[in-house]
Scaffold this active site. Structure first.
Site, PDB file in Angstrom:
ATOM      1  N   THR A 108       3.225 -14.969 -15.183  1.00 20.27           N
ATOM      2  CA  THR A 108       4.356 -15.616 -15.846  1.00 20.27           C
ATOM      3  C   THR A 108       4.185 -17.119 -15.925  1.00 20.27           C
ATOM      4  OG1 THR A 108       5.886 -13.893 -15.189  1.00 20.27           O
ATOM      5  CG2 THR A 108       6.852 -16.021 -15.645  1.00 20.27           C
ATOM      6  N   TYR A 121       9.559 -11.835 -21.993  1.00 17.09           N
ATOM      7  CA  TYR A 121       8.535 -12.758 -22.490  1.00 17.09           C
ATOM      8  C   TYR A 121       7.193 -12.070 -22.323  1.00 17.09           C
ATOM      9  CZ  TYR A 121       8.124 -13.292 -17.504  1.00 17.09           C
ATOM     10  OH  TYR A 121       7.990 -13.004 -16.168  1.00 17.09           O
ATOM     11  N   THR A 143       3.192 -13.004 -10.215  1.00 16.35           N
ATOM     12  CA  THR A 143       3.849 -12.839  -8.912  1.00 16.35           C
ATOM     13  C   THR A 143       3.843 -11.391  -8.419  1.00 16.35           C
ATOM     14  OG1 THR A 143       6.014 -12.621  -9.963  1.00 16.35           O
ATOM     15  CG2 THR A 143       5.345 -14.834  -9.263  1.00 16.35           C
ATOM     16  N   ASP A 144       3.633 -10.432  -9.337  1.00 15.37           N
ATOM     17  CA  ASP A 144       3.744  -9.022  -8.926  1.00 15.37           C
ATOM     18  C   ASP A 144       2.773  -8.653  -7.811  1.00 15.37           C
ATOM     19  OD1 ASP A 144       5.641  -8.827 -10.886  1.00 15.37           O
ATOM     20  OD2 ASP A 144       4.674  -7.208 -11.999  1.00 15.37           O
ATOM     21  N   LYS A 177       6.930 -10.277  -2.253  1.00 17.84           N
ATOM     22  CA  LYS A 177       7.900 -10.446  -3.337  1.00 17.84           C
ATOM     23  C   LYS A 177       9.052  -9.479  -3.102  1.00 17.84           C
ATOM     24  CE  LYS A 177       8.326 -10.390  -8.388  1.00 17.84           C
ATOM     25  NZ  LYS A 177       7.635 -10.287  -9.691  1.00 17.84           N
ATOM     26  N   GLU A 191       7.751   8.532  16.786  1.00 13.01           N
ATOM     27  CA  GLU A 191       8.000   9.484  15.693  1.00 13.01           C
ATOM     28  C   GLU A 191       6.841  10.470  15.519  1.00 13.01           C
ATOM     29  OE1 GLU A 191      10.703   9.780  13.606  1.00 13.01           O
ATOM     30  OE2 GLU A 191      11.808   7.924  13.891  1.00 13.01           O
TER      31      GLU A 191
HETATM   32  N1  GLU Z   1       4.192  -8.860 -14.166  1.00  8.88           N
HETATM   33  C1  GLU Z   1       3.616 -10.134 -14.501  1.00  8.88           C
HETATM   34  C2  GLU Z   1       2.591 -10.559 -13.461  1.00  8.88           C
HETATM   35  O1  GLU Z   1       2.704 -10.252 -12.304  1.00  8.88           O
HETATM   36  C3  GLU Z   1       4.609 -11.212 -14.666  1.00  8.88           C
HETATM   37  C4  GLU Z   1       5.441 -11.440 -13.435  1.00  8.88           C
HETATM   38  C5  GLU Z   1       5.243 -12.811 -12.832  1.00  8.88           C
HETATM   39  O2  GLU Z   1       4.189 -13.416 -12.894  1.00  8.88           O
HETATM   40  O3  GLU Z   1       6.237 -13.287 -12.260  1.00  8.88           O
HETATM   41  O4  GLU Z   1       1.652 -11.226 -13.853  1.00  8.88           O
END
Ligand code: GLU
Length: 355
Positions: free
Chosen positions: A37, A51, A117-118, A190, A312
C-alpha cells in the site's frame, strides 16, 4: 543488484561525500522497495481502503519526501512490485539475499525495506533469522495509499529512514516501523486492517520515533541476526521445506492435514484454539502423520499468550513441538528453517524457545 535502479552512477564518491549543508556526516541508507500500500494508488483522495497496491515506483516515493535527504545519503532499488499477500518463499529468499548483500557492503549503513503490511511481520521475522548483521534493517509500509487524505506512508518512510540511519538502532535486530512505533520483528503482528495503528506486539514496542529521533525503551531477549544459527548464505535454491498451516475451530476435518502431507509437507502447524488445543478426534491423525515423519507443531490462533508444552496435550509422549509465543505464520517460517538443519523434534523445540 543496485546497478540498474540507482540514480547516481558514481556511487562511491556520492555516498562518502558530506552534503555541504550538513554539519554531520550522514549515514548511507538503501531503500529496497517491494510494493504494498505504501506504493499504492487510489482513484480519489477519499479512497483510503479501495485502491491498487504496488503501483508507484520507489524513486517517486522518495521524491515525495525530500526531507529524507537531510537524514541520510539515500539510494534505492526496486526489488519487487507486488502486494505482500503474493509473497512466496521464493520471493522471500531472493529478498533476503539482496538485503544480505547490501548489509555486507562497507558503503551501506542501514537498509529500509518498503513492504505491504499483510505479510510484513513474516518477512521481518525471516530476515531477523537469516541475516547475520548488526546493521539496522527496517521494514515499513502504510495503511493508506499515497493518494489518500492523511496518507501515512510519507511519515512512516521518513521515520524508517531516520531509524535505519541511526547508530542507536545497530544490533537491535530487524525492526518494523509503523505509526511512529518501533517493533521487534519477532513480536510484531498486524491486528487490524482498516486503521493506521495496525501493528502491535503483545510484549510491547521497543520504542518510538518523534520528529526523526528514535527513543528506546526495551530490547528483545531472543536470538536474532548476528546471534542466529541460521544464515541465508547456507540456504540453497529458492525454496524452503514445505510447511502447511491448519486453522483450528469446531468441526475439523482430518483431510485438511492429510492433503498437506500428500502435497509434500514436512511439518504441519496446527493453529489451534486456546493453548494450541487439538480436538480429540484429530489427535490420531496428527499422531499418524508424526509417525510418518511429518513434524506436528502446536501454535494457537489466539493472538496473545503462548502455548504451554504438555498442557492440554502430552507433547513429550507424542513427540510434538509447541510454538511458544510465535503466531502460526511466524511458526511456519521458523519450522521451515529448522527443517533445513534437523528433523529432531527436541532440537526444533529448543529453537522455538530460543528465537
Ligand atoms: N494487501 C496489500 C499488501 O499487503 C496491501 C495492504 C497494505 O500494504 O497495507 O501489500
Amino acid at each position: 543488484m543496485l546497478t540498474n535502479s540507482i540514480r547516481t552512477s558514481n556511487l562511491a564518491i556520492d555516498l562518502l561525500a558530506d552534503s555541504p549543508a550538513s554539519t554531520y556526516k550522514k549515514n548511507n541508507v538503501v531503500v529496497v522497495a517491494t510494493g504494498g500500500t505504501i506504493a499504492g494508488a487510489g482513484a480519489s483522495s477519499t479512497n483510503s481502503a479501495s485502491y491498487t497496491a504496488a503501483k508507484i515506483p520507489v524513486d517517486a516515493l522518495i521524491d515525495a519526501i525530500p526531507q529524507v535527504q537531510d537524514l541520510a545519503n539515500i539510494r534505492w532499488v526496486q526489488a519487487l512490485q507486488i502486494a505482500s499477500e503474493s509473497m512466496t518463499d521464493k520471493e522471500l529468499i531472493n529478498l533476503a539475499r539482496q538485503v544480505n548483500d547490501l548489509a555486507k557492503r562497507s558503503d551501506v549503513n542501514g537498509i529500509v525495506v518498503t513492504h505491504g503490511t499483510d505479510t510484513m511481520e513474516e518477512t521481518a521475522f525471516f530476515l531477523s533469522l537469516v541475516i547475520r548483521s548488526d546493521k539496522p534493517i527496517v521494514l515499513v509500509g502504510s495503511m493508506r495509499p499515497g493518494t489518500a487524505l492523511s496518507a501515512d506512508g510519507p511519515l512512516n518512510l521518513y521515520s524508517a529512514v531516520a531509524l535505519a540511519s541511526s547508530d542507536t538502532a545497530k544490533g537491535k535486530g530487524v525492526l518494523v516501523m509503523m505509526n511512529d512505533t518501533i517493533f521487534a520483528a519477532r513480536d510484531v503482528s498486524k491486528i487490524i486492517n482498516i486503521h493506521t495503528n495496525a501493528f502491535v506486539s503483545q510484549w510491547g514496542a521497543l520504542g518510538t520515533i518523534v520528529e526523526g529521533k528514535p527513543y528506546w525503551f526495551r530490547e528483545s531477549t531472543k536470538r536474532h541476526n548476528s546471534s542466529s544459527e541460521f544464515n541465508i548464505e547456507s540456504i540453497e535454491g529458492d525454496s524452503l521445506p514445505l510447511v502447511g498451516i491448519v486453522y483450528g475451530a469446531n468441526n475439523m476435518l482430518p483431510q485438511s492435514y492429510l492433503v498437506l502431507q500428500q502435497a509434500g509437507a514436512k511439518a504441519i502447524i496446527h493453529a489451534g484454539t486456546g493453548n494450541g488445543s487439538v480436538a480429540d478426534y484429530i489427535v490420531p491423525t496428527l499422531n499418524k502423520l508424526q509417525s510418518e515423519g511429518v513434524q506436528i507443531i502446536r501454535s494457537s490462533h489466539v493472538p496473545q499468550g503462548f502455548v504451554i508444552r504438555n498442557a492440554e496435550q502430552p507433547d513429550d509422549t507424542y513427540g510434538w513441538v509447541v510454538a511458544h509465543d510465535l503466531n502460526p505464520q511466524k511458526t511456519r517460517l521458523l519450522t521451515a528453517l529448522a527443517l533445513t538443519k534437523t528433523t529432531d523434534a527436541k532440537e526444533i523445540q529448543r529453537m522455538f524457545y530460543e528465537y
